[in-house]
Design an enzyme around this catalytic site. Sequence first.
Site, short mmCIF file in Angstrom:
data_model
loop_
_atom_site.label_atom_id
_atom_site.label_comp_id
_atom_site.label_asym_id
_atom_site.label_seq_id
_atom_site.Cartn_x
_atom_site.Cartn_y
_atom_site.Cartn_z
N PRO A 1 -17.54 33.68 26.27
CA PRO A 1 -18.74 33.62 25.43
C PRO A 1 -18.58 34.26 24.05
CG PRO A 1 -19.35 34.13 27.69
CD PRO A 1 -17.85 34.14 27.65
N ASN A 2 -17.98 35.45 23.97
CA ASN A 2 -17.90 36.10 22.66
C ASN A 2 -17.05 35.31 21.68
OD1 ASN A 2 -18.43 38.45 20.91
ND2 ASN A 2 -16.20 38.63 20.97
N THR A 3 -15.92 34.77 22.15
CA THR A 3 -15.07 33.99 21.24
C THR A 3 -15.78 32.70 20.83
OG1 THR A 3 -13.17 34.90 22.40
CG2 THR A 3 -12.74 33.05 20.94
N PHE B 1 -14.71 21.04 17.62
CA PHE B 1 -13.61 21.97 17.91
C PHE B 1 -13.37 22.09 19.42
CE2 PHE B 1 -14.65 24.30 13.69
CZ PHE B 1 -14.01 23.30 12.99
N LYS B 2 -14.11 21.30 20.20
CA LYS B 2 -13.96 21.34 21.68
C LYS B 2 -13.85 22.79 22.15
CE LYS B 2 -13.20 16.70 22.32
NZ LYS B 2 -12.68 16.23 21.07
N ALA C 1 -10.44 1.62 18.76
CA ALA C 1 -9.04 1.88 19.11
C ALA C 1 -8.85 2.18 20.60
CB ALA C 1 -8.50 3.04 18.27
N VAL D 1 -15.00 3.82 20.98
CA VAL D 1 -15.22 2.47 20.44
C VAL D 1 -14.03 2.07 19.56
CG1 VAL D 1 -16.63 1.13 18.80
CG2 VAL D 1 -17.74 2.59 20.51
N ALA E 1 -13.85 26.12 23.89
CA ALA E 1 -13.63 26.32 25.34
C ALA E 1 -13.07 27.71 25.59
CB ALA E 1 -12.68 25.26 25.88
N GLY F 1 -13.43 0.55 23.74
CA GLY F 1 -14.86 0.40 24.01
C GLY F 1 -15.56 -0.43 22.95
O1 3DU Z 1 -10.46 6.86 19.04
P1 3DU Z 1 -10.99 7.12 17.65
O2 3DU Z 1 -9.98 7.05 16.56
O3 3DU Z 1 -12.23 6.28 17.37
O4 3DU Z 1 -11.48 8.66 17.62
C1 3DU Z 1 -12.34 9.21 18.56
C2 3DU Z 1 -12.73 10.61 18.19
O5 3DU Z 1 -13.57 11.17 19.18
C3 3DU Z 1 -11.58 11.59 18.04
O6 3DU Z 1 -11.93 12.52 17.02
C4 3DU Z 1 -11.50 12.29 19.37
O7 3DU Z 1 -11.00 13.59 19.26
C5 3DU Z 1 -12.97 12.32 19.79
N1 3DU Z 1 -13.21 12.30 21.23
C6 3DU Z 1 -12.74 11.31 22.04
O8 3DU Z 1 -12.08 10.39 21.55
C7 3DU Z 1 -13.00 11.34 23.42
C8 3DU Z 1 -13.75 12.31 23.97
O9 3DU Z 1 -14.02 12.28 25.26
C9 3DU Z 1 -14.23 13.29 23.14
C10 3DU Z 1 -13.96 13.26 21.77
#
Ligand code: 3DU
Length: 213
Positions: A67-69, A61-62, A170, A168, A64, A173
């Site tokens: 603290p309480n939330t 959910f990233k 798409a 990796v 950000a 990487g």
């Molecule tokens: O590029 P993909 O489809 O393999 O998805 C990568 C996933 O990783 C995606 O859920 C995205 O929100 C998450 N992610 C990043 O791609 C890069 C970040 O720095 C952090 C999370």
Amino acid sequence: MQKKNGVILALDVTSRADAMRVVEAVKGYVDAIKINWPLILATGPDMIREMSLVKDVICDFKIADIPNTNKLIVEQAMSRGASAVICHGFTGDDSVKACVDAAKGQVFVVTEMSHPGGKQFTAPVADKLAALAKSAGARGIVAPATRPERIAALRKIIGGLEIISPGVGAQGGKASDAIRAGADYIIVGRAIYDAPDPGGAAKALADEVKEGV
Ligand code: 3DU
């Protein structure tokens, strides 16, 4: 989450049917399912519980906020069966610690993001974010498979914490490069769920991770 395959599925599909189809095909080749907003918004938060019955779930959910939330968000995720959560670190040590406390340590902190824009604001402070993850008691960090040299540099800062690495496939990487640079797990979405044979794609990545070690 126990390391067996070294692959975390990023399940960014937007229907329950697609989620079930992909998970059924790949569950033997991944160690965890990472759930992000697209799937939650499309299918509802009960999807966390449903997926947790199949595999460990990481709620990306990233987080950000203050603290309480942060605490309230993490409590909701964990009570629905999440094994771990992902939070941002730029909010500061009190916000990260609130996540760590609420998740009993099962937190991964985003450092340098993997997309091109990740170089703009996250890269310059990534070393500090990694150090914060360590001092706050997080389980690990999220570091970019698109820049393996940065994985290696961040590894030096965090020591034995875990590195989970998106980017990796798409995003360009390579699994083996990320693992050789020091990642513990790769995170892969589109290269698995958009593949004609998601199970075969996940197996090939798990094989590549093993070879990369
Ligand atoms: O590029 P993909 O489809 O393999 O998805 C990568 C996933 O990783 C995606 O859920 C995205 O929100 C998450 N992610 C990043 O791609 C890069 C970040 O720095 C952090 C999370």
